[in-house]
Design a protein around this motif. Sequence first.
Motif, short mmCIF file in Angstrom:
data_model
loop_
_atom_site.label_atom_id
_atom_site.label_comp_id
_atom_site.label_asym_id
_atom_site.label_seq_id
_atom_site.Cartn_x
_atom_site.Cartn_y
_atom_site.Cartn_z
N ILE A 1 0.86 -1.20 0.00
CA ILE A 1 0.00 0.00 0.00
C ILE A 1 0.89 1.25 0.00
N TYR A 2 1.98 1.17 0.74
CA TYR A 2 2.93 2.30 0.73
C TYR A 2 3.50 2.49 -0.69
N ALA A 3 3.89 1.36 -1.31
CA ALA A 3 4.55 1.45 -2.64
C ALA A 3 3.59 1.94 -3.72
N VAL A 4 2.39 1.36 -3.77
CA VAL A 4 1.49 1.72 -4.88
C VAL A 4 0.54 2.86 -4.53
N GLY A 5 0.23 3.02 -3.24
CA GLY A 5 -0.73 4.05 -2.84
C GLY A 5 -0.07 5.33 -2.39
N VAL A 6 0.70 5.23 -1.29
CA VAL A 6 1.29 6.44 -0.71
C VAL A 6 2.23 7.11 -1.71
N GLN A 7 3.02 6.31 -2.42
CA GLN A 7 3.97 6.91 -3.35
C GLN A 7 3.30 7.46 -4.61
N SER A 8 1.99 7.18 -4.79
CA SER A 8 1.27 7.78 -5.91
C SER A 8 0.56 9.06 -5.49
N LEU A 9 0.64 9.38 -4.18
CA LEU A 9 -0.15 10.51 -3.66
C LEU A 9 0.20 11.84 -4.33
N LEU A 10 1.50 12.08 -4.52
CA LEU A 10 1.92 13.39 -5.03
C LEU A 10 1.30 13.67 -6.39
#
Lengths: 259, 266
Positions: A46-55
Amino acid sequence: MNWLAGIGAVTIGKLSSFGRATLMLFGAIIAKPQFIKNVPLTIKQIYAVGVQSLLIIVVSGLFIGMVMALQGYTILVGYGAEGSLGPMVALSLLRELGPVVTALLFAGRAGSALTAEIGLMKATEQLSSLEMMAVDPLRRIIAPRFWAGMISMPMLALIFSAVGILGGHVVGVDWLGVDSGSYWSIMQSTVDWDKDVVNGIIKSAVFAFVIVWIATYKGYDSIPTSEGISKATTETVVYSSLAVLGLDFVLTALMFGIE
Amino acid sequence: MENLIEIDNLSFSRSGRLIYDDISLRIQKGKTTAIMGPSGIGKTTMLRLMGGQLTPDSGDIRFKGESIPQMRRKRLFEVRRQMSMLFQSGAMFTDMTVYDNIAFPLREHTSLSEDLIKTVVQLKLQAVGLRGAAHLMPAELSGGMARRAALARAIALDPELIMYDEPFAGQDPISMGVLVKLIKALNDALKLTSVVVTHDVTEVLTIADYIYILAEKKVIGSGTPEEIKNSDSPLVQQFLQGLADGPVPFHYPAGDIKQALLGSNS
């Protein structure tokens, strides 16, 4: 008759590819859940695909909201209806642009990364080594990425819509002088929770399913060479984008088209 | 002598190309068996067949008398816990440290406490001389170190069978010497059964108890290192002596060069 044989060969190839993709999906998600092992892996993904797509999602949402407000204002002001700017921006984002643009950005940012990562794991024999260690790569590698995508994308779509509505406020209210009260109150009275918000979430969940399925399958089935991984990554973005746009029409027709 | 793996009348083809044609092999328990042959004849494929990652077209592969191609997936995974494979690339997980790579099979398949896992990992790393590199990421290791770390991971669960896929390929003489010593030492100390797939003749003759040479889809020679050295097969001798031309031709099959260069004028 060679052309007929050619069509047959292509059809069989596509059907067999679809069969392999379905088997992969079932192997990954229809299995006895291993919560203790899988939850930390899923959180990491979730960090790799979600959080890192936030910007990219936040920046895109902001600008799309701002552009929508600018375009909407120039049309609505001609009818003296600039007070309806809020619902126009909100409905466009929640029903369509939020799920669709987020899905297209997600396919480009996270889908391509998933395909390349899994393809490289295959090329460097990491998937084979998992199998030889009696660890099922479908459950260890594919399942956490699948669930991470399914959880992340609807959240990203909601964040996209929320930021877009704020962007619309910045342009419409703060810059062009639309009344802040009417921007929010007409939006509140017009936007329906079930019809607009929930349908938008359902759309983004369907898009997430398709994108993550295509991305993980393309990586898992890629030819383990630099050219093969490059081709698989490109196919992920192209197929996912086309699938999202096609499915959007079908879902829109089902949700809003038949009254 | 008891056999750990028995291969009978195995045929295997891929993408319409026949790789093996009716071959039979025996891997004796507690011994080091080398499978040698020219590049591209499918030596790695043989290991994948033994590990159940590929299914033969016909014939049988038995591990302790149980047919691997006939096994259900669950049973195959149970059997794989008794075997291990050292991949040519090492196949270390690039997102984990060396320590976590070696702890990985222990965490997956045992319920050992983290303290015990730490002890086992340190012992395995000590055995391959990399205890000081436990904190490094795989990208920070040299080729030889990566292969030694992968070897530590391969022996983490104390398997009965370990398969080495080209363990000496691309190694400098020192790394090669270290790997030869390690394979021999581990085999003797842990009473492992080893299958070494390689084309490095000199190294393998020093560690193998029995050798099979594969070429042209068949077993073209087999025996102890001494028997292989004294083989009167021209194909075996070409392979052992590294001759450029012989039964395995230097030229890939092609038409007459005069015809190709001069065309219809010749």
